[in-house]
Design a protein around this motif. Sequence first.
Motif, mmCIF file in Angstrom:
data_model
loop_
_atom_site.group_PDB
_atom_site.id
_atom_site.type_symbol
_atom_site.label_atom_id
_atom_site.label_comp_id
_atom_site.label_asym_id
_atom_site.label_seq_id
_atom_site.Cartn_x
_atom_site.Cartn_y
_atom_site.Cartn_z
ATOM 1 N N ASN A 150 -37.798 21.887 -13.742
ATOM 2 C CA ASN A 150 -37.360 20.530 -13.632
ATOM 3 C C ASN A 150 -38.258 19.630 -14.291
ATOM 4 O O ASN A 150 -37.558 18.565 -14.856
ATOM 5 C CB ASN A 150 -38.306 20.337 -12.095
ATOM 6 C CG ASN A 150 -37.494 21.365 -10.875
ATOM 7 O OD1 ASN A 150 -36.524 21.722 -11.249
ATOM 8 N ND2 ASN A 150 -38.334 21.664 -9.956
ATOM 9 N N GLU A 151 -39.403 19.804 -15.139
ATOM 10 C CA GLU A 151 -39.989 18.990 -16.080
ATOM 11 C C GLU A 151 -39.094 18.677 -17.239
ATOM 12 O O GLU A 151 -38.686 17.592 -17.531
ATOM 13 C CB GLU A 151 -41.267 19.374 -16.196
ATOM 14 C CG GLU A 151 -41.931 18.436 -17.283
ATOM 15 C CD GLU A 151 -41.843 18.570 -18.651
ATOM 16 O OE1 GLU A 151 -41.847 17.566 -19.404
ATOM 17 O OE2 GLU A 151 -41.229 19.490 -19.267
ATOM 18 N N ALA B 181 -35.700 19.308 -17.382
ATOM 19 C CA ALA B 181 -34.539 18.424 -16.813
ATOM 20 C C ALA B 181 -34.719 17.191 -16.847
ATOM 21 O O ALA B 181 -33.870 16.233 -17.057
ATOM 22 C CB ALA B 181 -33.903 19.106 -15.731
ATOM 23 N N ALA B 182 -35.800 16.747 -16.092
ATOM 24 C CA ALA B 182 -36.244 15.429 -16.238
ATOM 25 C C ALA B 182 -36.341 14.692 -17.602
ATOM 26 O O ALA B 182 -35.795 13.453 -17.796
ATOM 27 C CB ALA B 182 -37.452 15.117 -15.257
ATOM 28 N N ARG B 183 -37.002 15.313 -18.352
ATOM 29 C CA ARG B 183 -37.056 14.860 -19.855
ATOM 30 C C ARG B 183 -35.836 14.576 -20.563
ATOM 31 O O ARG B 183 -35.536 13.894 -21.226
ATOM 32 C CB ARG B 183 -38.045 15.750 -20.425
ATOM 33 C CG ARG B 183 -38.648 15.305 -22.011
ATOM 34 C CD ARG B 183 -39.783 15.721 -22.441
ATOM 35 N NE ARG B 183 -40.095 16.969 -22.084
ATOM 36 C CZ ARG B 183 -39.977 18.351 -22.869
ATOM 37 N NH1 ARG B 183 -39.623 17.895 -23.817
ATOM 38 N NH2 ARG B 183 -40.386 19.348 -22.375
ATOM 39 N N LYS C 156 -32.933 14.356 -19.135
ATOM 40 C CA LYS C 156 -32.182 13.039 -18.590
ATOM 41 C C LYS C 156 -32.712 11.746 -19.106
ATOM 42 O O LYS C 156 -32.068 10.787 -19.145
ATOM 43 C CB LYS C 156 -32.374 13.215 -16.901
ATOM 44 C CG LYS C 156 -31.529 12.168 -16.192
ATOM 45 C CD LYS C 156 -31.510 12.293 -14.840
ATOM 46 C CE LYS C 156 -30.841 11.136 -13.999
ATOM 47 N NZ LYS C 156 -31.025 11.392 -12.378
ATOM 48 N N THR C 157 -33.900 11.533 -19.207
ATOM 49 C CA THR C 157 -34.707 10.363 -19.733
ATOM 50 C C THR C 157 -34.161 10.206 -21.243
ATOM 51 O O THR C 157 -34.183 9.265 -21.495
ATOM 52 C CB THR C 157 -36.267 10.637 -19.916
ATOM 53 O OG1 THR C 157 -36.639 10.762 -18.451
ATOM 54 C CG2 THR C 157 -36.782 9.241 -20.324
ATOM 55 N N ALA D 103 -29.172 17.838 -18.543
ATOM 56 C CA ALA D 103 -30.087 17.829 -17.350
ATOM 57 C C ALA D 103 -29.716 18.414 -16.563
ATOM 58 O O ALA D 103 -30.438 19.102 -15.686
ATOM 59 C CB ALA D 103 -30.606 16.249 -17.345
ATOM 60 N N ARG D 104 -28.440 18.184 -15.943
ATOM 61 C CA ARG D 104 -27.686 18.959 -14.552
ATOM 62 C C ARG D 104 -27.762 20.528 -14.949
ATOM 63 O O ARG D 104 -28.081 21.199 -14.131
ATOM 64 C CB ARG D 104 -26.593 18.323 -14.279
ATOM 65 C CG ARG D 104 -26.574 16.910 -13.740
ATOM 66 C CD ARG D 104 -25.431 16.356 -13.023
ATOM 67 N NE ARG D 104 -24.324 16.396 -13.876
ATOM 68 C CZ ARG D 104 -24.061 15.369 -14.623
ATOM 69 N NH1 ARG D 104 -24.574 14.285 -14.408
ATOM 70 N NH2 ARG D 104 -23.211 15.312 -15.477
ATOM 71 N N LYS E 88 -31.317 21.817 -14.766
ATOM 72 C CA LYS E 88 -31.663 21.740 -13.188
ATOM 73 C C LYS E 88 -31.160 22.927 -12.477
ATOM 74 O O LYS E 88 -31.725 23.343 -11.578
ATOM 75 C CB LYS E 88 -31.672 20.359 -12.853
ATOM 76 C CG LYS E 88 -32.172 20.165 -11.526
ATOM 77 C CD LYS E 88 -33.554 20.247 -11.423
ATOM 78 C CE LYS E 88 -34.284 20.066 -10.040
ATOM 79 N NZ LYS E 88 -34.176 18.693 -9.563
#
Length: 302
Positions: A26-27, A29-31, A33-34, A41-42, A45
């Motif tokens: 999750n971390e 994927a968030a990075r 996406k940022t 990212a999807r 995730k």
Amino acid sequence: MGSEELIAVAGELYALVPGEFVAARNERAARIKTDGDAELARAVKALPKPAAAAWLANTMVRHLSEQLDQVLELGEAMREAQEDLDAAQLRDLNRQRRQLVAAVVREGRKVAARLGQKVSEAAAEQTAATLQAAMADAGAANALRTGLLVEPMAAVGMDPVELAGVLAVPEALGEQAPRAPRGTAPRAARRAGKEDAAAALRAEIARAQEETQAAERSAATAERELRSAEDQAHRLEARALQLRSEVEELRRRLDEREHTLAGVEDRLDEAAEARQDAAVAHVEAQAAVEEARGKLERLRRK
């Protein structure tokens, strides 16, 4: 989104122990996406947490690569040789293959233990089935080599191993080098190659058997030494318990003696005082006697 990026990220995530996977995924994927890659990212995730048996197989790929290469090479040799082997030979080779797989899975469980992970018997059996499937089918072998399994595999008879839902990133199979196609060599060369493969397989399995037997002998020796050490420890524990009991009894008796001694010392002090008083009285009495004798003697002289 390129599959290479997803494969690379998945390779990092599936190298983690299970307890770290979800938070790290999750971390990551968030990075991503940022950083502006929403599609990647999807996909990151959506990567599933591997089943226990799949995690153990992936871990073995990373930590026991040499042993796994030997297992998969044996599987390839068996596939090449099985057409020319009779049923009895195949049964014997399959039995020996199971022994070899069991030995490698035991090593994998040791690696897992060093990583702080306890592997259940059920998960170990599923991992063994996964290795058996990879030995039986080239596609399954390639899937195992990716180190991206999310579910264990199983071979059903001579049918190809079902790989749907097995890999986190199915495109990773494209990273595996294809095997040379069969049927292009002359028949005599193919037969010679099969005979060589069968001979190499038997020699390799014989070596694996020797190593397994040597390991079993070492394990038996270690077990005997463990039992001897446990017996010695039990004897010493019993002796220590006995000595503790004796020490407690001695302490109890010492307490009693100290209590008795304290009473005697008190009485001794009283006796010493009485003796002193008696000594004074005795001196006084002796003086009185002397005085009386002197008086009597004076009276007699008169």
